[in-house]
Design a protein around this motif. Structure first.
Motif, short mmCIF file in Angstrom:
data_model
loop_
_atom_site.label_atom_id
_atom_site.label_comp_id
_atom_site.label_asym_id
_atom_site.label_seq_id
_atom_site.Cartn_x
_atom_site.Cartn_y
_atom_site.Cartn_z
N PHE B 57 -2.53 11.80 -10.10
CA PHE B 57 -3.96 11.45 -10.03
C PHE B 57 -4.36 11.16 -8.58
N GLY B 58 -3.54 10.38 -7.87
CA GLY B 58 -3.84 10.01 -6.49
C GLY B 58 -3.86 11.21 -5.55
N ASN B 59 -3.22 12.32 -5.95
CA ASN B 59 -3.18 13.52 -5.12
C ASN B 59 -4.30 14.51 -5.44
N LEU B 60 -5.08 14.21 -6.47
CA LEU B 60 -6.22 15.10 -6.79
C LEU B 60 -7.33 14.88 -5.77
N PRO B 61 -8.19 15.90 -5.57
CA PRO B 61 -9.34 15.68 -4.69
C PRO B 61 -10.18 14.51 -5.19
N LEU B 62 -10.77 13.77 -4.25
CA LEU B 62 -11.47 12.54 -4.58
C LEU B 62 -12.59 12.75 -5.62
N ASN B 63 -13.32 13.86 -5.49
CA ASN B 63 -14.39 14.14 -6.46
C ASN B 63 -13.88 14.21 -7.89
N MET B 64 -12.72 14.86 -8.06
CA MET B 64 -12.14 14.97 -9.40
C MET B 64 -11.68 13.63 -9.90
N GLN B 65 -11.08 12.83 -9.01
CA GLN B 65 -10.66 11.48 -9.41
C GLN B 65 -11.85 10.71 -9.96
N VAL B 66 -12.98 10.82 -9.25
CA VAL B 66 -14.16 10.07 -9.67
C VAL B 66 -14.62 10.53 -11.05
N LYS B 67 -14.68 11.86 -11.24
CA LYS B 67 -15.11 12.39 -12.53
C LYS B 67 -14.18 11.94 -13.66
N LEU B 68 -12.87 12.03 -13.41
CA LEU B 68 -11.90 11.61 -14.43
C LEU B 68 -12.03 10.10 -14.70
N ALA B 69 -12.21 9.33 -13.63
CA ALA B 69 -12.26 7.88 -13.77
C ALA B 69 -13.44 7.45 -14.64
N ARG B 70 -14.58 8.16 -14.48
CA ARG B 70 -15.78 7.80 -15.23
C ARG B 70 -15.57 7.93 -16.73
N LYS B 71 -14.75 8.91 -17.13
CA LYS B 71 -14.55 9.18 -18.56
C LYS B 71 -13.46 8.33 -19.18
N MET B 72 -12.62 7.71 -18.34
CA MET B 72 -11.42 7.06 -18.81
C MET B 72 -11.71 5.64 -19.28
N PRO B 73 -11.06 5.16 -20.35
CA PRO B 73 -11.18 3.74 -20.71
C PRO B 73 -10.70 2.90 -19.53
#
Lengths: 442, 442
Positions: B57-73
């Motif tokens: 997760f930490g190695n993904l591009p920052l934009n993707m991290q943000v998108k994933l984080a928004r959906k995650m509990p």
């Protein structure tokens, strides 16, 4: 080592200079010396203790090292070269004349002479040319305790012992281990249990830019270099890789601004170097311009009838060229950093089509009132329509050329800039006066 | 950890994908995942073991991290965030909405929550914003043996233990010591005897580009960051500094090609981003062009009398602009790498005068026969003389502007390109037709 944080002597007194030369960081001493006149530089350098002199010398710009080396008795030079890092040593060696090389090798201990000959035999801009032979190596049969003892023996010569490399009986790279892991492990743990097998590695002929990209991608301290048989022959350290990436970026800056690449510092580059690196594309672009000139000649009648069209000629040509150089530069950089690869060209061209259409439409809207003001509705229409088309074409050419040049195994940075200029100029003129003929001709 | 060197699954079978996800390097897994559709990415990520999921997760591009984080509990997100490096954690945190930030901090252990709040409070593009709090720290009273024991305890959390930092009772930075030195020393040696005192350091508000330059200049693994009172508050590691230097170079590439800087990858940047970053200068340059257009309008009579002059207009304007952009780009880059500083401007301008005169003379010689061919001796003289003058002026403007902008505390990269274009266009037209008036008027 105690080091002060001043980057130059406190004042001009001999005492302050002496203190600075003795105590400051060697990098700072080298930087300060490189700003002095040659004879002052030589004098201060000669006054340093031998080990310190070698380190300071190794931190000077390569051109200065070469000039100093030529004047130095070869025994003095040999002492300095012996104390330098293996990779810096080779960089200097490669710049010396053949006679000086032979003279130097004769003065070196045999193992250093062989090492220098071996390292200098690799082609430039490849892993082999930027690697160092100062790495820490362990054998597969060792325990953690053996390994730490072996590292203690190698610590002085190796550039880093934080990561050491494990080789089999044929010196083939088997894995790598962190000092970290060796210290935390029980002393009798075999290193093969602690190592990361199949570490990321490059071969002797890997392009230096790719070496830099790998080190950046995997956040490495160093990357091992293996020969065709998989034998470990050197490492490239993170600091050298960072220098390479900086130098490659500078080269790309030069290329996209129509300058043939040169390696000297801007401060040191002479008039001859700058002239010769800059004149080539400037003069070649004159011939590229013959195309747009011919276009203008062809439409001479039209220009005489509507001289206000000339008003917009620089604007249209510049806008097309600017849009093209935007796309070309973005692509050249994205290809260089690995952000974009050849396989992405299709989706990028499709997106560029939308972006360019939006840019062209906006620019047309901006220029339309200007056209109306200078020449009425017909000229406004001509100028607006031309603007839309030339911005579109400029952008598409700018985006496609770097891919096309990469495809042809040419450097995208070298030719993209000049070609974008020439193509957008020539097509700009043709499109402008063709549209004018359609709209304005009675 | 055993890691394979494949950067993608062998084939499309679930078994191959599973093996890749389990065994490949986390950087490669992240790179592969970032090329997938969002739902496939989420599914594969969810299937990973928690620790591995956090690293990928930490190695993904920052934009993707943000998108994933928004959906995650937020409990899941908190688990991942806890396992991330402190600096990556803050980058993500800064991109979340205030509600998501509060939700996340509530789920974190108190010390992580405080750390993240503290790190995220620093202004962007400064040392404080790119530093990490995962560093190894030793106390001034320790012996080598104590120090190694302390490092064993800190090894898990710290980004590097190869260089650790020694602080006094007030947590003020007193020195740094290499793991190397601790291991080679007798166990009861005080660390203060082994440390390098007054290590190179930066403060919280040091510009990130300067941090990168310091790390490169001194070949550091990491540089300590201190607050206004000299207390150690973090370190910036070499890999993050290299990323910063890459990003800064990319930004300068964008700026010199008249693109407002953007941080997204070229592959991910949307149409809206690209449009908005590119249109600004393109449209502003239209207004710059009004100057050259006005010049052309003023000389309308002259153009009607000698229409062959129009033939050379694009060529002269391009040559002046090209010479100017050569100088400007070389200077912008040299200022960015620290190769050239403000104080050097005088000697560089003097040298540029010679280089530009030589370039102008050569270009005049190239264009003279073309002028003779198209319009006879007078036109040849006009075009040749104009070429000499506009190349000279273009070069001098290109070289001076970056210094001038730096002096005014403006970014030399942002405005140099567009200003060079506008100035060389406008002066080019004026000079061309003024010289033509002098030579050709009866």
């Amino acid at each position: 080592m105690t080091s002060k944080s001043e980057a130059r002597p406190h004042d001009d007194t001999p005492a302050a200079t002496h203190a600075f030369l003795q105590d400051a960081r060697t990098v700072d001493v080298a930087l300060w010396l490189s700003g002095l006149k040659p004879d002052a530089r030589e004098r201060h350098l000669a006054a340093l203790a031998p080990a310190r002199r070698a380190t300071v010398f190794g931190n000077l710009p390569l051109n200065m090292q070469v000039k100093l080396a030529r004047k130095m008795p070869s025994a003095d030079l040999a002492r300095i070269v012996t104390a330098m890092d293996a990779d810096d040593r080779v960089d200097l060696f490669n710049r010396l004349s053949e006679d000086d090389q032979t003279g130097l090798v004769a003065q070196l201990a045999p193992e250093h002479g062989e090492d220098i000959r071996r390292l200098s035999s690799h082609p430039e801009e490849c892993a082999g040319a930027i690697m160092t032979s100062d790495y820490a190596v362990l054998e597969a049969g060792m325990t953690a305790e053996d390994a730490i003892a072996a590292l203690r023996r190698q610590a002085h010569g190796a550039e880093t012992i934080y990561r050491s490399y494990i080789v089999d009986a044929d010196h083939r790279l088997a894995g790598s281990v962190r000092l970290h892991a060796l210290i935390l492990a029980a002393p009798d743990t075999p290193v093969t249990q602690l190592m990361e097998s199949a570490p990321v590695s490059v071969t002797l002929d890997t392009d230096q830019e790719d070496v830099g990209k790998m080190i950046a991608r995997y956040d490495l301290l160093a990357i091992p270099v293996v020969d065709a048989e998989g034998r470990l022959v050197g490492i490239v350290t993170h600091d050298d890789a960072a220098d390479v990436m900086q130098a490659e970026a500078t080269e790309d800056f030069q290329k996209i601004s129509h300058v043939l690449p040169f390696k000297q510092s801007m401060r040191e580059a002479g008039i001859g170097v700058l002239y010769s690196r800059r004149i080539v594309w400037l003069a070649l672009l004159v011939f590229g311009n013959l195309f747009s000139g011919a276009g203008i000649a062809y439409f001479e009648e039209m220009i005489l009838a509507y001289v206000s069209l000339v008003f917009f000629l620089p604007l249209l040509i510049d806008s097309s060229g600017n849009a093209g150089s935007q796309s070309a530069t973005l692509m050249v950089r994205a290809l260089a950093t690995g952000d974009v690869e050849m396989k992405h060209w299709r989706s990028l061209i499709v997106r560029e089509l939308s972006v360019a259409a939006a840019l062209g439409a906006t620019m047309a809207a901006v220029v339309f009132p200007l056209g109306a003001w200078r020449g009425g509705a017909d000229v406004a229409l001509t100028v607006g329509l031309t603007m839309f088309v030339v911005v579109l074409i400029g952008s598409l050419v700018g985006m496609s050329l770097p891919f096309l040049l990469s495809r042809l195994r040419l450097d995208p940075a070298t030719a993209s800039g000049p070609l974008v200029t020439t193509i957008s100029d020539a097509t700009g003129v043709l499109i402008y006066f063709s549209i004018a003929t359609l709209i304005l001709s009675p």
